[in-house]
Design a protein around this motif. Structure first.
Motif, PDB file in Angstrom:
ATOM      1  N   SER A  26       0.842  -1.202   0.000  1.00  0.00           N
ATOM      2  CA  SER A  26       0.000   0.000   0.000  1.00  0.00           C
ATOM      3  C   SER A  26       0.875   1.249   0.000  1.00  0.00           C
ATOM      4  N   LEU A  27       0.296   2.340  -0.488  1.00  0.00           N
ATOM      5  CA  LEU A  27       1.022   3.598  -0.571  1.00  0.00           C
ATOM      6  C   LEU A  27       1.373   4.133   0.807  1.00  0.00           C
ATOM      7  N   GLY A  28       0.470   3.971   1.765  1.00  0.00           N
ATOM      8  CA  GLY A  28       0.728   4.471   3.109  1.00  0.00           C
ATOM      9  C   GLY A  28       1.903   3.775   3.758  1.00  0.00           C
ATOM     10  N   PHE A  29       1.938   2.419   3.642  1.00  0.00           N
ATOM     11  CA  PHE A  29       3.046   1.674   4.243  1.00  0.00           C
ATOM     12  C   PHE A  29       4.366   2.021   3.565  1.00  0.00           C
ATOM     13  N   ARG A  30       4.347   2.153   2.239  1.00  0.00           N
ATOM     14  CA  ARG A  30       5.572   2.505   1.526  1.00  0.00           C
ATOM     15  C   ARG A  30       6.060   3.889   1.946  1.00  0.00           C
ATOM     16  N   SER A  31       5.126   4.816   2.120  1.00  0.00           N
ATOM     17  CA  SER A  31       5.502   6.176   2.517  1.00  0.00           C
ATOM     18  C   SER A  31       6.142   6.183   3.895  1.00  0.00           C
ATOM     19  N   ILE A  32       5.550   5.404   4.843  1.00  0.00           N
ATOM     20  CA  ILE A  32       6.111   5.342   6.194  1.00  0.00           C
ATOM     21  C   ILE A  32       7.494   4.690   6.178  1.00  0.00           C
ATOM     22  N   LEU A  33       7.636   3.605   5.399  1.00  0.00           N
ATOM     23  CA  LEU A  33       8.916   2.902   5.322  1.00  0.00           C
ATOM     24  C   LEU A  33      10.002   3.806   4.748  1.00  0.00           C
ATOM     25  N   ILE A  34       9.666   4.512   3.676  1.00  0.00           N
ATOM     26  CA  ILE A  34      10.645   5.418   3.049  1.00  0.00           C
ATOM     27  C   ILE A  34      10.965   6.573   3.987  1.00  0.00           C
ATOM     28  N   GLY A  35       9.966   6.999   4.766  1.00  0.00           N
ATOM     29  CA  GLY A  35      10.218   8.046   5.753  1.00  0.00           C
ATOM     30  C   GLY A  35      11.223   7.612   6.803  1.00  0.00           C
ATOM     31  N   PHE A  36      11.109   6.339   7.248  1.00  0.00           N
ATOM     32  CA  PHE A  36      12.074   5.819   8.213  1.00  0.00           C
ATOM     33  C   PHE A  36      13.484   5.764   7.606  1.00  0.00           C
ATOM     34  N   ILE A  37      13.555   5.379   6.335  1.00  0.00           N
ATOM     35  CA  ILE A  37      14.872   5.336   5.674  1.00  0.00           C
ATOM     36  C   ILE A  37      15.458   6.741   5.571  1.00  0.00           C
ATOM     37  N   ALA A  38      14.599   7.720   5.222  1.00  0.00           N
ATOM     38  CA  ALA A  38      15.064   9.110   5.145  1.00  0.00           C
ATOM     39  C   ALA A  38      15.547   9.596   6.508  1.00  0.00           C
ATOM     40  N   ALA A  39      14.825   9.196   7.588  1.00  0.00           N
ATOM     41  CA  ALA A  39      15.263   9.586   8.929  1.00  0.00           C
ATOM     42  C   ALA A  39      16.599   8.943   9.284  1.00  0.00           C
ATOM     43  N   ALA A  40      16.802   7.696   8.817  1.00  0.00           N
ATOM     44  CA  ALA A  40      18.076   7.022   9.086  1.00  0.00           C
ATOM     45  C   ALA A  40      19.232   7.733   8.398  1.00  0.00           C
ATOM     46  N   MET A  41      18.939   8.467   7.320  1.00  0.00           N
ATOM     47  CA  MET A  41      19.992   9.199   6.614  1.00  0.00           C
ATOM     48  C   MET A  41      20.499  10.394   7.414  1.00  0.00           C
ATOM     49  N   LEU A  42      19.821  10.722   8.534  1.00  0.00           N
ATOM     50  CA  LEU A  42      20.317  11.801   9.380  1.00  0.00           C
ATOM     51  C   LEU A  42      21.678  11.457   9.984  1.00  0.00           C
ATOM     52  N   LEU A  43      21.939  10.179  10.179  1.00  0.00           N
ATOM     53  CA  LEU A  43      23.225   9.761  10.747  1.00  0.00           C
ATOM     54  C   LEU A  43      24.395  10.104   9.830  1.00  0.00           C
ATOM     55  N   PRO A  44      24.381   9.696   8.542  1.00  0.00           N
ATOM     56  CA  PRO A  44      25.507  10.109   7.678  1.00  0.00           C
ATOM     57  C   PRO A  44      25.567  11.617   7.469  1.00  0.00           C
ATOM     58  N   LEU A  45      24.403  12.285   7.469  1.00  0.00           N
ATOM     59  CA  LEU A  45      24.416  13.742   7.351  1.00  0.00           C
ATOM     60  C   LEU A  45      25.051  14.374   8.589  1.00  0.00           C
ATOM     61  N   PHE A  46      24.746  13.816   9.761  1.00  0.00           N
ATOM     62  CA  PHE A  46      25.356  14.322  10.990  1.00  0.00           C
ATOM     63  C   PHE A  46      26.873  14.106  10.968  1.00  0.00           C
ATOM     64  N   MET A  47      27.301  12.957  10.463  1.00  0.00           N
ATOM     65  CA  MET A  47      28.737  12.693  10.369  1.00  0.00           C
ATOM     66  C   MET A  47      29.402  13.661   9.396  1.00  0.00           C
ATOM     67  N   ALA A  48      28.721  13.963   8.293  1.00  0.00           N
ATOM     68  CA  ALA A  48      29.263  14.936   7.340  1.00  0.00           C
ATOM     69  C   ALA A  48      29.365  16.319   7.981  1.00  0.00           C
ATOM     70  N   LYS A  49      28.365  16.667   8.783  1.00  0.00           N
ATOM     71  CA  LYS A  49      28.400  17.964   9.469  1.00  0.00           C
ATOM     72  C   LYS A  49      29.544  18.013  10.463  1.00  0.00           C
ATOM     73  N   GLN A  50      29.816  16.900  11.141  1.00  0.00           N
ATOM     74  CA  GLN A  50      30.919  16.863  12.084  1.00  0.00           C
ATOM     75  C   GLN A  50      32.266  17.038  11.391  1.00  0.00           C
ATOM     76  N   VAL A  51      32.392  16.448  10.202  1.00  0.00           N
ATOM     77  CA  VAL A  51      33.628  16.628   9.431  1.00  0.00           C
ATOM     78  C   VAL A  51      33.809  18.098   9.065  1.00  0.00           C
ATOM     79  N   VAL A  52      32.720  18.749   8.637  1.00  0.00           N
ATOM     80  CA  VAL A  52      32.786  20.170   8.299  1.00  0.00           C
ATOM     81  C   VAL A  52      33.154  20.994   9.532  1.00  0.00           C
ATOM     82  N   SER A  53      32.583  20.657  10.685  1.00  0.00           N
ATOM     83  CA  SER A  53      32.891  21.383  11.928  1.00  0.00           C
ATOM     84  C   SER A  53      34.365  21.217  12.311  1.00  0.00           C
ATOM     85  N   ASP A  54      34.886  20.000  12.152  1.00  0.00           N
ATOM     86  CA  ASP A  54      36.295  19.767  12.467  1.00  0.00           C
ATOM     87  C   ASP A  54      37.213  20.569  11.557  1.00  0.00           C
ATOM     88  N   ARG A  55      36.893  20.579  10.260  1.00  0.00           N
ATOM     89  CA  ARG A  55      37.726  21.337   9.325  1.00  0.00           C
ATOM     90  C   ARG A  55      37.615  22.840   9.592  1.00  0.00           C
TER      91      ARG A  55
END
Length: 462
Positions: A26-55
């Motif tokens: 269903s579209l609703g389940f797919r949307s929720i699942l993809i939303g969770f994956i997008a939220a999981a991408m906050l971790l690599p984005l946070f790591m990228a931000k930390q690299v920028v902060s260090d530099r």
């Protein structure tokens, strides 16, 4: 009869599975699942931000190290004329002795005092020449300032030298100028006194409480008989970030010229006139003594005043530094991942094609790597070319991956167009200073309108 019962039983057993599959696709389940994956991408984005902060931290450390050796932000205060003198007071006392006789006794009292005298007219002219110093891969903007101070002193305000009550010790007088970072003084010229006499500059101000750092000039060989002697002090000083002056004259004027096209006027009083062009700027200040809270002269040790309380100047402003641009770009990372995933979800709906959750994750990681690639390239080449290479690499990887998944080049053109437009818009937003927020908000509204149009015919899950 048995066959019908068997079929009913089989139908009953398959019903939960059918419902599970219906929910799964269903579209609703797919949307929720993809939303969770997008939220999981906050971790690599946070790591990228930390690299920028260090530099960024390494960059600021390098800039601070360069400033300590070249010269910090300079503040010029003075000149002040310091004149010691001896005040002769005759105390007359009337006393009565034991016999009742009245006598008058005079007693001489000598008080050593020091007068601090500020200029009647002060003109400061500074030519700020920008320079660049490198420490490893980091580049620091510094400057060399050629400063000329001219004006007059009103010696008529000194104690009356014709009176026997005052003994002015002109041979012990000195003139002092405060410079916040004296180790950065590059070249000095002798003091010109009334255009016909000169005296060399010497280290220290001999006024630790009034002007902690700077230089002074001995007045013993200079003429004191002139009522309004003219002075000229010229020296070169290195510095970084900015240059300020304290308006200590009864009337103070200042002119600062530079070839740097990005000035930021700082301090308590703005310039009365400024002309900023692509090839530099000119700024003019005029400050009367009524704007400050200390007098024109006072006795040293009996009064305390802060000459640095009122100052004005200019800062050599760097518009949106490299690390500030990349840090701002990372802030749009969540938006990029969310919009890209939403685009792929709409692509699934319109083309009846489904992407695996792992494929979504890999696309999200590719989007996150954009910022690391951008940072590593921008430290070596210009930001424009670094952004072009990083965006091209990211869009190309995602496009080729999508072609491999869908086995169709034509269908992927919309995704290619969308990602290219997204990175192009982000680049122009990063170049803006005053209108970046407005441009970002307008872009968001436009994207939402496009997504609303694309999803206008969605139906409820069956």
């Amino acid at each position: 009869m048995r066959q019908t019962q068997s079929m009913d039983t089989q139908s009953t057993k398959e019903t939960p599975t059918g419902k599970l599959e219906s929910v799964r696709y269903s579209l609703g389940f797919r949307s929720i699942l993809i939303g969770f994956i997008a939220a999981a991408m906050l971790l690599p984005l946070f790591m990228a931000k930390q690299v920028v902060s260090d530099r960024t931290y390494y960059y600021r450390t390098a800039i601070s190290s360069i400033a300590k050796t070249w010269g910090t932000q300079q503040v010029i205060a003075g000149p002040v004329l310091v004149v010691p003198y001896t005040e002769h007071i005759i105390n007359i006392d009337t006393v009565t002795d034991d016999k009742g006789e009245t006598k008058t006794i005079s007693r001489d009292v000598f008080n050593n005092k020091t007068m601090v005298l500020l200029p009647k007219q002060l003109n400061i002219d500074a030519e700020v020449i920008e320079k660049h110093r490198k420490r490893g891969i980091y580049d620091a903007l510094v400057y060399q300032a050629q400063i000329e101070m001219t004006g007059t002193f009103d010696l008529g305000t000194l104690p009356d030298k014709t009176s026997s009550k005052n003994d002015i010790q002109w041979k012990n007088a000195w003139l002092a100028v405060g410079v916040s970072d004296t180790k950065a003084i590059d070249e000095t010229f002798p003091l010109r006194w009334n255009n016909d006499a000169s005296s060399p500059l010497m280290p220290g101000t001999m006024l630790p409480n009034l002007l902690p750092q700077g230089f002074h000039v001995k007045m013993k060989d200079l003429e004191r008989e002139i009522v309004l002697p003219k002075f000229r002090i010229k020296f070169n000083v290195n510095g970084s970030e900015g240059l300020s002056f304290a308006p200590v004259g009864e009337t103070s004027t200042a002119n600062i010229h530079s070839g740097w096209p990005h000035p930021s006027f700082i301090g308590d009083i703005p310039p009365v006139k400024s002309d900023v062009k692509a090839n530099g700027f000119d700024a003019h200040w005029r400050v009367p003594n009524i704007a400050r809270n200390y007098p024109q002269q006072w006795l040293l040790g009996e009064e305390k005043h802060d000459l640095y309380a009122l100052k004005s100047g200019v800062k050599l402003f760097t518009p949106i530094s490299l690390y500030a641009k990349i840090e701002r770009a990372v802030k749009y990372g969540v938006l990029f991942v969310g919009l890209t995933f939403l685009t792929f979800l709409i692509f699934e709906i319109t083309t009846k094609t489904r992407f695996h959750v792992i494929q979504y994750g890999l696309i999200g990681l590719a989007l996150s790597m954009f910022y690391i690639i951008l940072l590593s390239l921008a430290e070596q080449i210009t930001f424009r070319m670094a952004y072009l290479y990083a965006a091209t690499a990211t869009v190309s990887i995602i496009t080729l991956y999508t072609i491999a998944i869908l086995k169709s080049f034509g269908r992927v053109m919309l995704i290619l167009l969308f990602l290219s437009s997204l990175y192009a818009v982000l680049y122009f937003i990063l170049q803006m200073e005053d209108y970046a927020l407005l441009a970002g908000a307008g872009t968001m509204m436009l994207i939402i309108m496009v997504l609303m149009f694309a999803t206008r015919n969605l139906e409820h899950d069956s």
